[in-house]
Design an enzyme around this catalytic site. Structure first.
Site, PDB file in Angstrom:
ATOM      1  N   SER A  75       1.746  37.753 -29.203  1.00 57.57           N
ATOM      2  CA  SER A  75       2.291  36.882 -28.338  1.00 57.57           C
ATOM      3  C   SER A  75       1.729  35.376 -28.497  1.00 57.57           C
ATOM      4  CB  SER A  75       1.875  37.505 -27.187  1.00 57.57           C
ATOM      5  OG  SER A  75       0.337  37.702 -26.905  1.00 57.57           O
ATOM      6  N   SER A  78      -1.847  40.557 -30.886  1.00 62.15           N
ATOM      7  CA  SER A  78      -1.145  39.247 -30.630  1.00 62.15           C
ATOM      8  C   SER A  78      -2.122  38.033 -31.316  1.00 62.15           C
ATOM      9  CB  SER A  78      -1.310  39.178 -28.940  1.00 62.15           C
ATOM     10  OG  SER A  78      -0.237  40.021 -28.802  1.00 62.15           O
ATOM     11  N   LYS A 131      -4.124  28.926 -25.246  1.00 64.23           N
ATOM     12  CA  LYS A 131      -3.047  29.887 -25.068  1.00 64.23           C
ATOM     13  C   LYS A 131      -2.813  29.869 -23.432  1.00 64.23           C
ATOM     14  CE  LYS A 131      -1.223  34.273 -25.661  1.00 64.23           C
ATOM     15  NZ  LYS A 131      -1.474  35.843 -26.228  1.00 64.23           N
TER      16      LYS A 131
END
Length: 485
Positions: free
Chosen positions: A154, A178, A79
């Site tokens: 996210s 997330s 990420k």
């Protein structure tokens, strides 16, 4: 058959026997990215040259020594809010568009020690603020199961890349759901570890008392291997917990006879899709068949979790994001004529709408005259939410419920309604406020869209969470189904 349909343990065995090379795995990853990335849009930055060089070096090492690490040579996506030395890290924000870190996050150091191969950096909601991956400063990511739907957020890029078969596994971060919510939307396995189990050093902060890095994989066993590799005490993180890291795989016996499950009535109430509710009840029948028992309980302060979370996380964000001012690093507005204008215009031009919305909310909650009424009260309610969990765990081993109240929603469906978007994390947020571990595993489908089962455990009892998740996974085949891209 894709190489990535094998489990980590199977790939390790193939590498060990030299029936497979690391270069084969890296080739497979970039080949698949070439085929589907135009549709999924999961990556912000690819590191192909370095990945292929690393694969070649690891292959030469295999000739001399048998690989010992279970993760040896396996391709991973990271990420884009986890810093990687020499590899662009943006947190999907234009304010960090050209940020080239000079050090690795602790989890990246651990992955390098395990000798994984980083394929690239994954798209996300800007500064991890969002539930749909539509808040990225660069592009949208699409759900591999239905390209008209969001992948969740996210960590939407992290979940979509695994679901699409672009990488074997990925790292995400979870502040209010997330990791788990996009895992649910994309039909993969996502773990939010106990707060403090995995170092946050090198994670670009959103809300420091809530953020936690965790693994996203295709199955529970792989998830446990990856968590074992990244967990552990880190003196560079003042909130890191100095606890023993058990062998999570050893807990996966398939035996959950006598296990006591709590099902909060608040997690199956108003707002939860009927198919989601049915999939959870069906999952409980399977767990009963395996020897567990369940009872309905109450987490009475859960109804305040959403308001509590957005006050606390936004307050921490307003403090954490004050460092992005155009002075030390990152974007600086070229249009400013004096120092004050530079601060204002840099933040106005560099931050997206959602980030600015949360900074303003947090600054308001921390301001004189409002601190006691909002921030301080939210901290008190957070304690009550934590005590709700502790009370339930006195009598039960795990808490089970849905991960998200609905399957993946359509792109653009909630972008004009922030409150509806925020409500998508209503079932995951209490876990972060309490700091306990939770995993999302596939448990069904609604009109072809995956649904997730959330299993919550006591602090630092990931072993029991994995035991239940693995037993459920072995009794079903939801995790074996893949999207057709």
């Amino acid at each position: 058959m894709s190489l990535f349909e094998h489990k980590i343990s199977e790939l390790h065995e193939l590498l060990h026997k030299r029936d497979l090379s690391v270069s084969d795995l890296v080739d497979e990853s970039y080949k698949r990215i070439g085929e589907v990335e135009g549709k999924v849009q999961a990556f912000l930055t690819l590191d192909e040259e370095n990945a292929r060089a690393a694969a070649k070096a690891l292959d030469e090492k295999v000739i001399q020594n048998k690989p010992t690490s279970k993760l040896y040579g396996l391709p991973i996506g990271i990420k884009d809010n986890i810093v990687t030395k020499g590899l662009r890290t943006t947190a999907a924000s234009k304010i960090l568009e050209n940020f080239d870190p000079i050090y690795d996050a602790t989890v990246i150091q651990k992955l390098k020690h395990a000798e994984t191969v980083t394929i690239g950096k994954l798209n996300m909601d800007e500064f991890a603020m969002g539930s749909s991956n539509e808040n990225s400063g660069f592009k949208k990511t699409y759900n591999p199961w239905n390209l008209d739907r969001v992948p969740g957020g996210s960590s939407g890029g992290s979940a979509a890349s695994v679901a699409a078969g672009e990488v074997l596994f990925s790292l995400g971060s979870d502040t209010g759901g997330s990791i788990r919510q996009p895992a649910s939307f994309c039909g993969v396995v996502g773990m939010k570890p106990t707060y403090g189990l995995v170092s946050r050093f090198g994670l670009i902060a959103f809300a420091s008392s809530l953020d936690q890095i965790g693994p996203i994989t295709r199955n529970v066993e792989d998830n446990a291997f990856l968590l074992k590799a990244i967990a552990g005490y880190d003196e560079m993180d003042s909130t890191s917990a100095n606890v023993d890291i058990p062998d999570y795989i050893a807990s996966m016996t398939g035996d959950i006879k006598g296990l006591r499950i709590a099902v909060p009535k608040e997690y199956l109430g108003e707002g939860v899709n009927e198919e989601v509710r049915k999939s959870v009840m069906d999952a409980l029948v399977i767990l009963e068949r395996l020897g567990a028992t369940w009872e309905e309980v109450s987490l009475p302060h859960s109804k305040y979790a959403l308001a509590t979370y957005y006050l606390l996380s936004s307050s921490e964000a307003s403090a954490n994001l004050a460092r992005f001012d155009g002075v030390r690093y990152g974007y600086r507005s070229p249009n400013a004529e004096n120092l004050l204008e530079m601060y204002k215009m840099t933040r106005e031009e560099g931050f997206g709408e959602e980030v600015k919305r949360r900074i303003m909310l947090g600054t308001f909650a921390l301001s004189a005259g409002y601190y006691d009424a909002h921030y301080k009260k939210a901290q008190k309610v957070r304690t009550l939410i934590k005590q709700d969990f502790e009370k339930v765990f006195e009598q039960y081993d795990v808490i089970v419920g849905p991960t998200a109240p609905t399957p993946a929603f359509k792109l653009g469906e909630n972008t004009r309604d922030p409150m509806t978007m925020y409500a998508n994390d209503i079932l995951t947020i209490p876990v972060n406020l309490a700091g306990v571990p939770a995993i999302s595993v596939p448990c069904g489908f609604d009109k072809g869209l995956p649904l997730g089962l959330q299993i919550i455990g006591r602090h630092f009892d990931e072993s029991t969470v994995y035991k239940v998740a693995h037993a459920f996974e072995q009794a079903t085949d939801f995790h074996k189904q893949q999207p057709e891209l």
